[in-house]
Design a protein around this motif. Structure first.
Motif, PDB file in Angstrom:
ATOM      1  N   UNK A   1       1.404   8.488  -7.680  1.00  0.00           N
ATOM      2  CA  UNK A   1       1.599   7.190  -7.069  1.00  0.00           C
ATOM      3  C   UNK A   1       0.483   6.231  -7.482  1.00  0.00           C
ATOM      4  N   UNK A   2       0.425   5.071  -6.825  1.00  0.00           N
ATOM      5  CA  UNK A   2      -0.682   4.137  -7.051  1.00  0.00           C
ATOM      6  C   UNK A   2      -1.116   3.552  -5.712  1.00  0.00           C
ATOM      7  N   UNK A   3      -2.119   2.714  -5.746  1.00  0.00           N
ATOM      8  CA  UNK A   3      -2.725   2.241  -4.495  1.00  0.00           C
ATOM      9  C   UNK A   3      -1.778   1.382  -3.656  1.00  0.00           C
ATOM     10  N   UNK A   4      -0.705   0.887  -4.257  1.00  0.00           N
ATOM     11  CA  UNK A   4       0.234   0.038  -3.522  1.00  0.00           C
ATOM     12  C   UNK A   4       1.427   0.806  -2.957  1.00  0.00           C
ATOM     13  N   UNK A   5       1.418   2.126  -3.096  1.00  0.00           N
ATOM     14  CA  UNK A   5       2.559   2.934  -2.673  1.00  0.00           C
ATOM     15  C   UNK A   5       2.221   3.834  -1.481  1.00  0.00           C
ATOM     16  N   UNK A   6       1.279   3.399  -0.662  1.00  0.00           N
ATOM     17  CA  UNK A   6       0.872   4.223   0.489  1.00  0.00           C
ATOM     18  C   UNK A   6       2.043   4.505   1.433  1.00  0.00           C
ATOM     19  N   UNK A   7       3.000   3.593   1.493  1.00  0.00           N
ATOM     20  CA  UNK A   7       4.143   3.785   2.384  1.00  0.00           C
ATOM     21  C   UNK A   7       4.923   5.051   2.043  1.00  0.00           C
ATOM     22  N   UNK A   8       4.919   5.465   0.779  1.00  0.00           N
ATOM     23  CA  UNK A   8       5.604   6.698   0.390  1.00  0.00           C
ATOM     24  C   UNK A   8       4.943   7.893   1.072  1.00  0.00           C
TER      25      UNK A   8
END
Length: 289
Positions: free
Chosen positions: A56-63
């Motif tokens: 993932x990346x830092x903007x995908x915390x919702x996953x």
């Protein structure tokens, strides 16, 4: 060796479905009442996968949050006696072990897979792309695992694509070994139809042997400065270490707004609680046109 782990690269920006994905990860866009990514995880678990590795990346915390515990929600559901909803929430977090790895830079699918090397170790594993789901009545992963058990090589899922769409996919050069099973000899990325070695396109499911990692390490960046997964698979293929399954089951591409919509309709029509009213609405809407 049993296949226990799946790599799910989910660091992409989802630009084909903007502006819906400006803030919400494309993998969490819903198909009926579940995020698309949950269908993919459930597909993996059904095939015997125990550990899900999100790249993932830092903007995908919702996953990560979706597959994590949510004590406040569970307590509220339990207090209100919503047993069905509580069971659904707990099922998400309990059906597999989850590991999250960040891809610091968008350097391509090959780089995303390479990021998972330490977690994978020296095991064969599967790679599942988030733009596609496969109908449960025609599973794909279990068949890839069967072919791996027989040949002990990487295995690609292949589907016959119309001539006009060939230039949108990686295309395999193959030799049939037995019905629906092929030796993959070469891979060509997005060829012109007249230059394509076949009409077999590579779908978003791969079973990969761990010797892919040293190949990826030395793979030079290609188009867009990205490390192409296809380039590493090509090296395996040319060494005789890659097979393909001609998959003829139901596959859904969710990478476009139309794909998301049609996939959601297809899944809703499988749901006995929704399907009758949806059919009535569709018939009425089509008559009005």
């Amino acid at each position: 060796m049993r296949i226990r782990k799946a790599v799910l690269p989910v660091a992409g920006l989802g630009t084909r479905v903007l502006p819906a994905t400006k803030v919400v990860p494309k993998e969490l866009l819903p198909i009926v009442d579940k995020p698309t990514l949950q269908y993919i995880v459930e597909e993996a678990v059904e095939a015997g996968i125990e550990e899900i590795i999100f790249v993932t990346n830092r903007n995908k915390r919702a996953i990560e949050d979706h597959f994590d515990t949510f004590p406040e929600l569970e307590q509220t559901l339990e207090r209100k006696g919503k047993k069905k909803e509580l069971e659904a929430v707990r099922h998400v977090q309990e059906m597999a072990k989850y590991v999250s790895i960040r891809q610091a830079e968008p350097l391509g699918l090959g780089h995303a897979v390479l990021c998972a090397r330490e977690v994978i170790g020296d095991e064969p594993f599967v790679v599942m792309l988030g733009d596609e789901i496969f109908a449960p009545e025609t599973p794909c992963l279990s068949k890839l695992i069967e072919i791996y058990d027989q040949y002990q090589t990487s295995v690609l899922s292949l589907f016959s694509t119309p001539r006009e769409l060939i230039s949108s996919y990686g295309i395999a050069s193959v030799k049939e070994k037995e019905p629906y099973i092929y030796q993959v000899n070469d891979l060509v990325e997005k060829p012109a139809p007249e230059d394509a070695p076949s009409d077999f396109a590579v779908a978003g499911r791969y079973l990969v042997t761990p010797d892919i990692f040293p190949i990826l390490e030395k793979t030079r960046p290609g188009r867009g400065g990205e490390i192409q997964f296809t380039d590493a698979l090509l090296e395996q293929a040319r060494a005789g270490k890659c097979h393909g399954l001609h998959f003829t089951g139901l596959r859904y591409d969710m990478g476009t707004p139309l794909g998301l919509l049609t996939t959601s309709i297809a899944w809703a029509l499988r749901n006995p609680d929704i399907a009758p009213a949806l059919r009535d609405y569709m018939q009425q809407a089509l008559q009005e046109k």
